[in-house]
Every structure is written in C-alpha cells, then in structure tokens.
Design an enzyme around this catalytic site. Structure first.
Site, PDB file in Angstrom:
ATOM      1  N   GLY A 106      53.120  41.856  27.394  1.00 36.05           N
ATOM      2  CA  GLY A 106      53.341  40.509  26.888  1.00 36.05           C
ATOM      3  C   GLY A 106      54.716  40.099  27.361  1.00 36.05           C
ATOM      4  O   GLY A 106      55.171  40.582  28.401  1.00 36.05           O
ATOM      5  N   GLU A 107      55.399  39.256  26.601  1.00 34.36           N
ATOM      6  CA  GLU A 107      56.760  38.880  26.981  1.00 34.36           C
ATOM      7  C   GLU A 107      57.753  39.565  26.057  1.00 34.36           C
ATOM      8  O   GLU A 107      57.761  39.318  24.851  1.00 34.36           O
ATOM      9  CB  GLU A 107      56.915  37.357  26.952  1.00 34.36           C
ATOM     10  CG  GLU A 107      56.266  36.671  28.136  1.00 34.36           C
ATOM     11  CD  GLU A 107      56.744  37.247  29.487  1.00 34.36           C
ATOM     12  OE1 GLU A 107      57.960  37.452  29.655  1.00 34.36           O
ATOM     13  OE2 GLU A 107      55.895  37.497  30.367  1.00 34.36           O
ATOM     14  N   SER A 108      58.585  40.438  26.619  1.00 36.71           N
ATOM     15  CA  SER A 108      59.492  41.229  25.776  1.00 36.71           C
ATOM     16  C   SER A 108      60.490  40.339  25.039  1.00 36.71           C
ATOM     17  O   SER A 108      60.895  40.640  23.923  1.00 36.71           O
ATOM     18  CB  SER A 108      60.206  42.285  26.613  1.00 36.71           C
ATOM     19  OG  SER A 108      60.936  41.683  27.664  1.00 36.71           O
ATOM     20  N   CYS A 149      54.476  48.196  29.878  1.00 33.95           N
ATOM     21  CA  CYS A 149      55.122  47.020  30.478  1.00 33.95           C
ATOM     22  C   CYS A 149      56.206  46.468  29.539  1.00 33.95           C
ATOM     23  O   CYS A 149      57.262  47.071  29.415  1.00 33.95           O
ATOM     24  CB  CYS A 149      54.077  45.970  30.860  1.00 33.95           C
ATOM     25  SG  CYS A 149      54.710  44.730  31.989  1.00 33.95           S
ATOM     26  N   ARG A 181      63.911  44.740  34.363  1.00 36.23           N
ATOM     27  CA  ARG A 181      62.814  43.778  34.134  1.00 36.23           C
ATOM     28  C   ARG A 181      62.427  43.051  35.421  1.00 36.23           C
ATOM     29  O   ARG A 181      63.266  42.841  36.293  1.00 36.23           O
ATOM     30  CB  ARG A 181      63.221  42.745  33.083  1.00 36.23           C
ATOM     31  CG  ARG A 181      63.442  43.332  31.701  1.00 36.23           C
ATOM     32  CD  ARG A 181      63.788  42.225  30.718  1.00 36.23           C
ATOM     33  NE  ARG A 181      62.726  41.223  30.681  1.00 36.23           N
ATOM     34  CZ  ARG A 181      62.909  39.963  30.311  1.00 36.23           C
ATOM     35  NH1 ARG A 181      64.109  39.532  29.960  1.00 36.23           N
ATOM     36  NH2 ARG A 181      61.902  39.117  30.295  1.00 36.23           N
ATOM     37  N   ILE A 212      51.656  43.918  36.537  1.00 39.64           N
ATOM     38  CA  ILE A 212      51.777  42.471  36.405  1.00 39.64           C
ATOM     39  C   ILE A 212      53.214  42.109  36.055  1.00 39.64           C
ATOM     40  O   ILE A 212      53.694  42.440  34.983  1.00 39.64           O
ATOM     41  CB  ILE A 212      50.794  41.939  35.349  1.00 39.64           C
ATOM     42  CG1 ILE A 212      49.364  42.163  35.891  1.00 39.64           C
ATOM     43  CG2 ILE A 212      51.019  40.457  35.068  1.00 39.64           C
ATOM     44  CD1 ILE A 212      48.277  41.855  34.965  1.00 39.64           C
ATOM     45  N   ARG A 213      53.912  41.450  36.977  1.00 42.12           N
ATOM     46  CA  ARG A 213      55.337  41.125  36.791  1.00 42.12           C
ATOM     47  C   ARG A 213      56.030  42.359  36.180  1.00 42.12           C
ATOM     48  O   ARG A 213      56.744  42.274  35.181  1.00 42.12           O
ATOM     49  CB  ARG A 213      55.492  39.898  35.872  1.00 42.12           C
ATOM     50  CG  ARG A 213      55.167  38.572  36.572  1.00 42.12           C
ATOM     51  CD  ARG A 213      55.174  37.390  35.598  1.00 42.12           C
ATOM     52  NE  ARG A 213      56.356  37.344  34.760  1.00 42.12           N
ATOM     53  CZ  ARG A 213      57.436  36.616  35.012  1.00 42.12           C
ATOM     54  NH1 ARG A 213      57.480  35.835  36.065  1.00 42.12           N
ATOM     55  NH2 ARG A 213      58.472  36.637  34.201  1.00 42.12           N
ATOM     56  N   HIS A 240      49.531  48.635  33.374  1.00 39.60           N
ATOM     57  CA  HIS A 240      48.682  48.289  32.237  1.00 39.60           C
ATOM     58  C   HIS A 240      47.397  49.112  32.221  1.00 39.60           C
ATOM     59  O   HIS A 240      46.368  48.649  32.708  1.00 39.60           O
ATOM     60  CB  HIS A 240      48.313  46.800  32.300  1.00 39.60           C
ATOM     61  CG  HIS A 240      49.474  45.886  32.079  1.00 39.60           C
ATOM     62  ND1 HIS A 240      49.937  45.573  30.829  1.00 39.60           N
ATOM     63  CD2 HIS A 240      50.271  45.231  32.957  1.00 39.60           C
ATOM     64  CE1 HIS A 240      50.970  44.754  30.929  1.00 39.60           C
ATOM     65  NE2 HIS A 240      51.205  44.532  32.213  1.00 39.60           N
ATOM     66  N   GLU A 277      45.457  49.533  29.891  1.00 41.53           N
ATOM     67  CA  GLU A 277      44.454  48.828  29.073  1.00 41.53           C
ATOM     68  C   GLU A 277      43.629  47.840  29.905  1.00 41.53           C
ATOM     69  O   GLU A 277      42.570  47.400  29.474  1.00 41.53           O
ATOM     70  CB  GLU A 277      45.140  48.120  27.890  1.00 41.53           C
ATOM     71  CG  GLU A 277      45.964  46.869  28.217  1.00 41.53           C
ATOM     72  CD  GLU A 277      47.361  47.159  28.776  1.00 41.53           C
ATOM     73  OE1 GLU A 277      47.643  48.321  29.121  1.00 41.53           O
ATOM     74  OE2 GLU A 277      48.157  46.204  28.881  1.00 41.53           O
TER      75      GLU A 277
END
Lengths: 321, 199
Positions: free
Chosen positions: B49-51, B80, B107, B135-136, B171, B173
C-alpha cells in the site's frame, strides 16, 4: 510508439504480465483516497493528510464547470513539479481518445492515467487503446457495459463517473448501484443466457462471462464524482467502492474559487481538516463512531451544486460511450 | 490442525489479497484496523500500500505504540510498504518506522510504475524458482548480522527473515505460489508452540 498509434495498424493486446502489474498498482491503492491537486502545496497537503495518490490537474472539475472553455491535459511542468514533491503515486488526466496526451503523460513518468470525461473529449467515437501503453489507465463508467468496454480497451481500474465538480454524491451512488445490480443479475443467468446478456450490455462475451462467474469486475472498482464529505466517502465504500477519488471537495471554497492554501493559514487548515477527515472515513467506513468524530472535525464544506438542477448539456458524465 | 489467527493490517492497500493468501496457506485471517484488535492475533501481516498513508493512521490513537510492542516479539511479516515500516532505517525520503528489522530500506528504489516488473528467481525455499511481483518496489540496501537473506535480486536482498520477523520487497500475495505465506504461517505456529512450552 509512433507506428503503434498510426491509427490503421493492428497490434497485439498488452501482455498478461503488463496487465497484472497495472492491476497490481490499483490493488495497492485500495481503501485509500486519491485527491485532485492543482499545485505543489496542495499535493503536499494531500500527502500529509494520508492520500494514497494525487491527481495532478490545472483546474478541478468545479472550476472547469464554472469557467468553461476547453479543458486539456495539465502542463507537463506542473505534473513534473508535483512528481518531484511527493513520494506517493501521481496520476494525471488525458482527454477521452487523446492518445497523444497519454503518450506525453507516460513519458513524464505518471503512475496512472485517467482518461477522463471531466476534460473536453478529443474523439467522439474512440477511446484510447490502453493496451498500447505500459502505464495503467483508469476510466469512468455509469453502468456495467461501459465498465466492461473500458476494460476490453485495457483499463486497469474503473471508477464511477458520478457528476464531477458538483459536490453532490447522487450520481456516484446511482452509477455504483447500477453497476452492482447489473453484476448481481449476471450471476444467476445460465450459460446460454450470457450471450444475449453480452449483446444487451454491448460488452465482450468473455468479460461478461467472467463477471457472471465471480460477481465482480476483473479490475478494482473505485468511486468518483461529487464526493465532498467524510460521510459521502463512507457511503460509497459501503455501497461497494474499493477506494475514493475526491476532486473539488477538498480544495474548493466557492463555486470557482479554491481555498488559498499557499497564503492563508486559516484556509490551509480548512483544506487539511477536510483531507484528513475523508482519509480516515474511507478506512473506517463501517464505524459510525469514528465517522461522527471525524465529521465533527471538518471546518467548512464546499458549497456545491445540486446535480438535479443541471441541464443535460451541462453534464460531464454523458461524455464517453 | 487448527488455523492460527493472523492479523492483516487493513488501513489501506491489498489486505484482501493477503487474507486470501493466508487462508490458502492454512491460517485464519483477521482484518486489523484499530490498535485493540491486535490483542486477538498471534501474528500480523503489514501489506502493500502506501507507507506514508499507513504512518498517518499509526500516529493517531496510540496505534504506533501498540504496534511497536506487538512487533517486538510477535511474528510479523511486511511486504513492500510493510517492509519499509519494519526497517530500522528508511531513505529516499527518510521517514519514521517501527525500527525492528535490522536493515536500511530505500523507497521507490526501482523508479515509478513504468519500472514495475515481474521476475522469477531462486530462493532458499524448497520447490524451485519463485515468481516475484515488484510494484514501485523499495530496495533493502543494507542488512545486519542477524538477518537471513532468503532471496536476492541483482545482489540486493528481496526476502529476509530475522527471528520472528519476515520481510519482502515484492508481493507474494499477488502470485498464486503460496510458499512464502506458508513459511510465515509456520513461523507463527512455532511461536505458538514456544508460548505453550513457557506456560
């Protein structure tokens, strides 16, 4: 890319790998809020408030609506400045069918492209062939057929269109309910009936069949268009949205006047309070106690425009097909 | 064998994908949105997600403190954004973290979404090469002595273990291979067994 977009050439759809990566980023944004920002300071406020992504644009829908004129992709200078300011993903809008704007946005390193009805459409018959891009796309939809046509073109995320720039959530609700209802209806059809259903929805049979089997879209389903308060965000999440786009709801004061977050500390504080409250409401959409708390913390809400009072010609949602 | 209850931090991100993966790996997933919900689980996954968004939530209502206590000795797996949150040091840009994983994490180290990729690589897990979805993604640029590297990409660790902690910059998952989640479920089971011996 040039020959890919010559307009007469055929090319293969994007590889399954590319599609998984596109949908993968959309997965990471789930449960979050994507905020429209018009300058670096607004982008900073959005990130500080906990937005998962920002949408860089020159005018939010409420201003486009009030000021008129042709609404186009934002200036690359602004997009670059915002990319350099925040560490979260940055989205930007391209006009419907304007694949050259999309090529520019991809070149700038934008993380998601919104092929958006909020901008003035560039093509009255064709949406962008989104398979031709590495950058993922999000597209608006008012019903299941429209959503599946966009997915067939390569969209990695669908959002309700709602009626942008009004601060009136009624059409976002209508579109979300419509999509959900049509998906549910597919799940009880027999295999034979699915062919006719595909014809009715004017969508590819394979996608219709996929929805019939799973009861949901094959890509994340977010909500946009008129969401202005924490309660609006919670409403859309409870109706099945997986994340929320907020446009004019955070940084607008009057119809075409944004809050002056760069020079007026009080107006900055107002924007911060709205942004934070909507972020918290989107996570805790099922917890009325928290929703009551955060709703009380908001100082001022955009005045808004009742969508029912708009003429057919003033609607943005009827753009795209 | 009963399913261990494992929490998935559900502030935002792909927590549903982790819940599904945990179920398939033999655990009972529990979504955690408030600090008090940590009490009922024996392990925790901090998803992608977004940390920065995670941190905003953790800074409210004593969540950060509760989570710091939890990760001190209970099994926790970060993917991530979750890996960023567990690390001692975070760069590019620097930000606060739980500071338990003896590592420095950079990051968005591979670039923007256009640089996201799916790789297949060798790992220490039995059963052959593993698919890894980036992903990013962040990059683990440095690890301490107590950190075991289970997989690498271009010479940098991408899957690590440190006692009761696991972290991945990719990821698992989002793949159908469940070996990484199975390893974490085993970690939780052996922690539970040690707790029972103590009693």
């Amino acid at each position: 890319m040039a020959e890919v977009h010559s307009g007469n050439g055929h090319h293969a759809p994007s590889s399954p790998t590319t599609l998984r990566l596109k949908v993968g980023l959309a997965e990471m944004l789930k449960g979050g809020v994507i905020m429209d920002v018009m300058n670096v300071e607004q982008a900073r406020i959005a990130e500080e408030a906990g937005a998962v992504s920002v949408m860089a644009l020159e005018r939010v829908p409420a201003m486009i609506r009030a000021e008129g004129g042709v609404a186009r992709m934002a200036n690359p200078k602004l997009i670059k400045a915002i990319i350099e300011t925040v560490s979260i993903p940055v989205m930007a809008k391209a006009r419907i069918g304007h694949f050259a704007e999309a090529q520019i946005l991809q070149e700038l390193g934008v993380d998601f492209i919104d092929e958006s009805e909020v901008l003035t459409p560039a093509d009255e018959a064709h949406h962008i062939d989104k398979h031709a891009f590495t950058t993922p796309f999000v597209c608006g939809a008012r019903n299941l057929g429209e959503a599946l046509r966009r997915i067939a073109e390569g969209a990695a995320m669908i959002r309700t269109k709602g009626e942008a720039g009004t601060g009136d959530v009624v059409h976002a609700v209508q579109h979300m309910r419509q999509i959900t209802k049509e998906m549910k209806a597919l799940t009880v059809l027999s295999e034979q009936e699915l062919f006719a259903a595909a014809k009715e929805h004017q969508a590819p049979y394979e996608l219709v069949r996929m929805v019939a089997q799973t009861g949901k879209l094959p890509v994340p389903n977010f909500s946009a268009g008129g969401i202005a308060t924490p309660a609006d965000a919670a409403l859309m999440m409870q109706l099945g949205a997986e994340a929320i786009f907020v446009g004019s709801g955070i940084f607008m004061k009057e119809r075409a006047t944004p809050l002056d977050v760069e020079n007026d500390p009080k107006e900055r504080e107002e924007a911060v309070s709205r942004a934070k409250a909507i972020v918290i409401a989107t996570t805790h959409y099922n917890d009325a106690k928290i929703l009551a708390e955060v709703s009380a913390q908001v100082t001022g809400t955009m005045k808004g425009l009742a969508a029912a009072g708009l003429d057919e010609k003033q609607l943005l949602q009827t753009r795209g097909w | 064998m009963s399913r261990p209850r494992i929490g998935v931090l559900a502030i935002q991100g792909d927590y549903d994908a982790h819940s599904q993966a945990l179920w398939e790996a033999g655990a009972e997933p529990v979504l955690v949105r408030k600090p008090e919900e940590l009490a009922s689980v024996d392990g925790l996954i901090i998803p992608g997600g977004e940390s920065t968004t995670f941190l905003k939530f953790l800074e409210r209502d004593g969540f950060l403190g509760a989570l710091r206590t939890f990760v001190q000795d209970k099994p926790t797996f970060g993917t991530c954004a979750g890996c960023i949150l567990l690390a001692k040091d975070v760069t590019h840009p620097p930000q606060r973290s739980l500071g338990v994983l003896d590592a420095t994490v950079e990051r968005n180290a591979y670039g923007r979404q256009i640089d996201s990729s799916i790789e297949t690589g060798e790992t220490q897990l039995a059963g052959g090469p593993l698919e890894m979805v980036y992903i990013r993604a962040p990059r683990i640029v440095k690890t301490g002595d107590g950190v075991e590297v289970l997989a690498e990409r271009d010479g940098f660790p991408v899957l690590v273990e440190q006692g009761h902690l696991m972290a991945a910059t990719f990821h698992p998952e989002l793949s159908s291979d469940r070996r990484v989640h199975q390893r974490f479920v085993e970690l939780v089971r052996s922690w539970q067994a040690r707790q029972r011996q103590k009693q």
